[in-house]
Design a protein around this motif. Structure first.
Motif, PDB file in Angstrom:
ATOM      1  N   PHE A 150       0.791  -1.230   0.000  1.00 54.22           N
ATOM      2  CA  PHE A 150       0.000   0.000   0.000  1.00 54.22           C
ATOM      3  C   PHE A 150       0.825   1.284   0.000  1.00 54.22           C
ATOM      4  O   PHE A 150       0.290   2.346  -0.312  1.00 54.22           O
ATOM      5  N   GLN A 151       2.089   1.222   0.385  1.00 53.44           N
ATOM      6  CA  GLN A 151       2.905   2.442   0.463  1.00 53.44           C
ATOM      7  C   GLN A 151       4.379   2.070   0.495  1.00 53.44           C
ATOM      8  O   GLN A 151       4.725   0.915   0.711  1.00 53.44           O
ATOM      9  N   ASN A 152       5.239   3.047   0.288  1.00 56.30           N
ATOM     10  CA  ASN A 152       6.680   2.782   0.342  1.00 56.30           C
ATOM     11  C   ASN A 152       7.461   3.891   1.036  1.00 56.30           C
ATOM     12  O   ASN A 152       8.681   3.937   0.958  1.00 56.30           O
ATOM     13  N   ALA A 153       6.746   4.791   1.741  1.00 60.76           N
ATOM     14  CA  ALA A 153       7.419   5.905   2.413  1.00 60.76           C
ATOM     15  C   ALA A 153       7.769   5.570   3.861  1.00 60.76           C
ATOM     16  O   ALA A 153       8.833   5.947   4.353  1.00 60.76           O
ATOM     17  N   TRP A 154       6.882   4.885   4.555  1.00 65.73           N
ATOM     18  CA  TRP A 154       7.130   4.521   5.946  1.00 65.73           C
ATOM     19  C   TRP A 154       7.781   3.140   6.012  1.00 65.73           C
ATOM     20  O   TRP A 154       7.590   2.301   5.128  1.00 65.73           O
ATOM     21  N   PRO A 155       8.532   2.857   7.080  1.00 63.92           N
ATOM     22  CA  PRO A 155       9.075   1.499   7.241  1.00 63.92           C
ATOM     23  C   PRO A 155       7.953   0.493   7.483  1.00 63.92           C
ATOM     24  O   PRO A 155       6.913   0.828   8.052  1.00 63.92           O
ATOM     25  N   ASP A 156       8.160  -0.728   7.037  1.00 62.71           N
ATOM     26  CA  ASP A 156       7.186  -1.804   7.236  1.00 62.71           C
ATOM     27  C   ASP A 156       7.213  -2.230   8.713  1.00 62.71           C
ATOM     28  O   ASP A 156       8.230  -2.688   9.224  1.00 62.71           O
ATOM     29  N   LEU A 157       6.077  -2.072   9.394  1.00 65.87           N
ATOM     30  CA  LEU A 157       6.006  -2.336  10.830  1.00 65.87           C
ATOM     31  C   LEU A 157       5.226  -3.610  11.155  1.00 65.87           C
ATOM     32  O   LEU A 157       4.610  -3.720  12.219  1.00 65.87           O
ATOM     33  N   THR A 158       5.250  -4.586  10.249  1.00 59.36           N
ATOM     34  CA  THR A 158       4.449  -5.800  10.428  1.00 59.36           C
ATOM     35  C   THR A 158       4.707  -6.467  11.778  1.00 59.36           C
ATOM     36  O   THR A 158       3.779  -6.949  12.435  1.00 59.36           O
ATOM     37  N   SER A 159       5.958  -6.506  12.201  1.00 61.14           N
ATOM     38  CA  SER A 159       6.277  -7.176  13.468  1.00 61.14           C
ATOM     39  C   SER A 159       5.578  -6.508  14.648  1.00 61.14           C
ATOM     40  O   SER A 159       5.211  -7.180  15.626  1.00 61.14           O
ATOM     41  N   VAL A 160       5.363  -5.197  14.579  1.00 60.65           N
ATOM     42  CA  VAL A 160       4.654  -4.499  15.656  1.00 60.65           C
ATOM     43  C   VAL A 160       3.204  -4.979  15.733  1.00 60.65           C
ATOM     44  O   VAL A 160       2.636  -5.119  16.816  1.00 60.65           O
ATOM     45  N   GLY A 161       2.601  -5.245  14.579  1.00 68.00           N
ATOM     46  CA  GLY A 161       1.240  -5.757  14.569  1.00 68.00           C
ATOM     47  C   GLY A 161       1.141  -7.124  15.222  1.00 68.00           C
ATOM     48  O   GLY A 161       0.163  -7.423  15.911  1.00 68.00           O
ATOM     49  N   ILE A 162       2.145  -7.970  15.002  1.00 68.16           N
ATOM     50  CA  ILE A 162       2.141  -9.295  15.626  1.00 68.16           C
ATOM     51  C   ILE A 162       2.262  -9.157  17.140  1.00 68.16           C
ATOM     52  O   ILE A 162       1.617  -9.892  17.899  1.00 68.16           O
ATOM     53  N   VAL A 163       3.069  -8.204  17.596  1.00 67.45           N
ATOM     54  CA  VAL A 163       3.165  -7.930  19.039  1.00 67.45           C
ATOM     55  C   VAL A 163       1.794  -7.526  19.588  1.00 67.45           C
ATOM     56  O   VAL A 163       1.380  -7.966  20.666  1.00 67.45           O
ATOM     57  N   ALA A 164       1.057  -6.695  18.837  1.00 69.97           N
ATOM     58  CA  ALA A 164      -0.264  -6.248  19.281  1.00 69.97           C
ATOM     59  C   ALA A 164      -1.230  -7.418  19.401  1.00 69.97           C
ATOM     60  O   ALA A 164      -2.047  -7.471  20.330  1.00 69.97           O
ATOM     61  N   VAL A 165      -1.145  -8.382  18.481  1.00 69.25           N
ATOM     62  CA  VAL A 165      -2.016  -9.556  18.566  1.00 69.25           C
ATOM     63  C   VAL A 165      -1.680 -10.362  19.830  1.00 69.25           C
ATOM     64  O   VAL A 165      -2.573 -10.900  20.491  1.00 69.25           O
ATOM     65  N   GLY A 166      -0.397 -10.435  20.176  1.00 69.00           N
ATOM     66  CA  GLY A 166      -0.032 -11.065  21.450  1.00 69.00           C
ATOM     67  C   GLY A 166      -0.706 -10.379  22.617  1.00 69.00           C
ATOM     68  O   GLY A 166      -1.168 -11.022  23.569  1.00 69.00           O
ATOM     69  N   GLY A 167      -0.807  -9.040  22.541  1.00 72.07           N
ATOM     70  CA  GLY A 167      -1.535  -8.304  23.568  1.00 72.07           C
ATOM     71  C   GLY A 167      -2.994  -8.685  23.614  1.00 72.07           C
ATOM     72  O   GLY A 167      -3.582  -8.835  24.695  1.00 72.07           O
ATOM     73  N   PHE A 168      -3.619  -8.866  22.453  1.00 70.54           N
ATOM     74  CA  PHE A 168      -5.012  -9.301  22.410  1.00 70.54           C
ATOM     75  C   PHE A 168      -5.197 -10.644  23.109  1.00 70.54           C
ATOM     76  O   PHE A 168      -6.187 -10.859  23.814  1.00 70.54           O
ATOM     77  N   PHE A 169      -4.267 -11.568  22.904  1.00 65.42           N
ATOM     78  CA  PHE A 169      -4.410 -12.901  23.499  1.00 65.42           C
ATOM     79  C   PHE A 169      -4.410 -12.826  25.025  1.00 65.42           C
ATOM     80  O   PHE A 169      -5.236 -13.448  25.693  1.00 65.42           O
ATOM     81  N   VAL A 170      -3.477 -12.076  25.590  1.00 68.44           N
ATOM     82  CA  VAL A 170      -3.410 -11.958  27.049  1.00 68.44           C
ATOM     83  C   VAL A 170      -4.654 -11.237  27.579  1.00 68.44           C
ATOM     84  O   VAL A 170      -5.260 -11.656  28.567  1.00 68.44           O
ATOM     85  N   LEU A 171      -5.045 -10.167  26.899  1.00 67.11           N
ATOM     86  CA  LEU A 171      -6.216  -9.410  27.316  1.00 67.11           C
ATOM     87  C   LEU A 171      -7.486 -10.245  27.200  1.00 67.11           C
ATOM     88  O   LEU A 171      -8.413 -10.108  28.005  1.00 67.11           O
ATOM     89  N   SER A 172      -7.530 -11.133  26.223  1.00 68.16           N
ATOM     90  CA  SER A 172      -8.674 -12.026  26.060  1.00 68.16           C
ATOM     91  C   SER A 172      -8.843 -12.923  27.281  1.00 68.16           C
ATOM     92  O   SER A 172      -9.958 -13.109  27.777  1.00 68.16           O
ATOM     93  N   GLY A 173      -7.745 -13.496  27.760  1.00 68.48           N
ATOM     94  CA  GLY A 173      -7.839 -14.345  28.949  1.00 68.48           C
ATOM     95  C   GLY A 173      -8.374 -13.590  30.142  1.00 68.48           C
ATOM     96  O   GLY A 173      -9.218 -14.087  30.888  1.00 68.48           O
ATOM     97  N   TYR A 174      -7.892 -12.349  30.324  1.00 67.36           N
ATOM     98  CA  TYR A 174      -8.381 -11.522  31.424  1.00 67.36           C
ATOM     99  C   TYR A 174      -9.880 -11.271  31.280  1.00 67.36           C
ATOM    100  O   TYR A 174     -10.652 -11.406  32.233  1.00 67.36           O
ATOM    101  N   THR A 175     -10.307 -10.898  30.068  1.00 67.65           N
ATOM    102  CA  THR A 175     -11.697 -10.505  29.855  1.00 67.65           C
ATOM    103  C   THR A 175     -12.647 -11.677  30.046  1.00 67.65           C
ATOM    104  O   THR A 175     -13.681 -11.554  30.712  1.00 67.65           O
TER     105      THR A 175
END
Length: 376
Positions: A32-57
């Motif tokens: 979709f773009q080529n100006a910003w660095p690809d931050l895909t790994s940050v998104g995977i970290v966020a999904v890890g956050g969802f998993f932990v938060l899911s257990g709490y919820t």
């Protein structure tokens, strides 16, 4: 035990922030773009956050073992997931059909490998079995669907465990459920259960001294994880290989996902420790609580709908990269559309629950009001 308004607001804001992070991360991908660095790994970290938060919820509104109703639990979980999942799959079919028609070369180059056997792909994702064992079945371009199989697996294992404790049945039942979903889900289950443990630890606020210790330790641990991740990642991957290679099953779990779970455990502990220290001084008003709830409700639609929308926008532009201003405008549009879908998802969820329960009277849900699922 009803959850405090300050905690409810914090969780709603947190899960919405995680969904926005995932959407921004996908905007940075080279499709979709080529100006910003690809931050895909940050998104995977966020999904890890969802998993932990899911257990709490899920733990926050799970009834006591004596009051557990397996039928109600599984109806509520299935309808919550499917109410947005079905809408997202229909939208994905429509948007990908448009994208492959308007820009066939661009679409096929990037997602053609994910477009074969569409009926089987959609069926696997409707059943939320798209990541069991060695499967990795994306519904056309909508790759974020991968995490839903993990969520469904966590819910099924947790529900089976409570059912066995309620009825005195053998624990072989939740073990069999875990084996159905396979080693990828099993490897991530301890992080989901850590969210459960965090709930149980903080359901009664700790002493001031205990909260200070928890806050300091969790912050130091978070810094240590962030600082050592590059050195830790190869060891994690070797550990995953040691688990999966002997059984001949590819591991879809990545070191980045595990690192995200570990980091978010620290974040969640720090959050609750800080809230415990603030104590009664935090009194969010009704308007703030309602606003945060609306943000939380938009999380699941934003998470599941943004990617095929990005693909459709890219196809309309014939693959031309977005400018910085264009990315910001697209992000605002994605969030607005997520809010627009929320009422439709609620109506579909309520209709499915009414049908499944045959219009039986629904008892009040405990825990985070309106937050009966974490990825929303």
């Amino acid at each position: 035990m009803p959850i405090a308004p300050a905690v409810s607001v914090s969780l709603d804001l947190l899960r919405f922030a995680l969904a926005v992070i995932v959407a921004i991360v996908h905007l940075t991908q080279r499709y979709f773009q080529n100006a910003w660095p690809d931050l895909t790994s940050v998104g995977i970290v966020a999904v890890g956050g969802f998993f932990v938060l899911s257990g709490y919820t899920i733990r926050s509104f799970s009834p006591s073992v004596a009051e557990f109703d397996a039928r109600r639990f599984f109806i509520d979980r299935a309808t919550r997931l499917l109410s947005v999942t079905l809408l997202a799959l229909v939208a994905t079919l429509a948007l990908d059909t448009y994208s492959s028609t308007v820009a066939p070369a661009w679409y096929n180059h990037n997602w053609g490998a994910q477009a074969d056997h569409p009926v089987l792909r959609i069926a696997a994702n409707v059943l939320l079995l798209n990541q069991v064992w060695s499967l990795d079945v994306s519904p056309l371009s909508n790759s974020p669907f991968w995490s839903l199989c993990y969520e469904a697996g966590f819910y099924a294992i947790w529900g089976a465990l409570l059912f066995c404790r309620r009825t005195g049945r053998t624990l072989l039942i939740p073990i069999a459920v875990a084996l159905l979903y396979g080693p990828n889900v099993i490897v991530m289950l301890p992080f989901w259960l850590t969210g459960v443990l965090i709930h149980d630890r903080f359901v009664t606020p700790p002493s001031r001294r205990g909260a200070i210790v928890a806050l300091l330790v969790s912050l130091m641990a978070a810094l240590a994880i962030a600082a050592s991740y590059k050195r830790m990642s190869p060891a994690l991957n070797r550990g995953l290989d040691a688990i999966f290679l002997p059984i001949g099953c590819p591991h879809h779990v990545q070191a980045t996902l595990i690192g995200g779970c570990l980091l978010f455990v620290c974040v969640l502990v720090a959050l609750f420790a800080a809230l415990a220290l603030a104590g009664p001084r935090l009194h969010p008003g009704a308007r703030l609580v309602a606003f945060a709830r609306k943000l939380g409700d938009a999380t699941f639609p934003l998470y599941l709908l943004h990617f095929p929308l990005l693909v459709a926008i890219g196809a309309t532009r014939q693959g031309q990269p977005l400018s910085t201003a264009g990315k910001l405008i697209v992000l605002v549009v994605l969030i607005a559309l997520a809010f627009a879908v929320v009422p439709l998802g609620h109506r579909l969820k309520n209709a499915m629950r009414a049908l499944a329960k045959r219009d039986a009277t629904t008892a009040p849900v405990r825990g985070v009001a309106g937050a009966d699922d974490v990825i929303r």
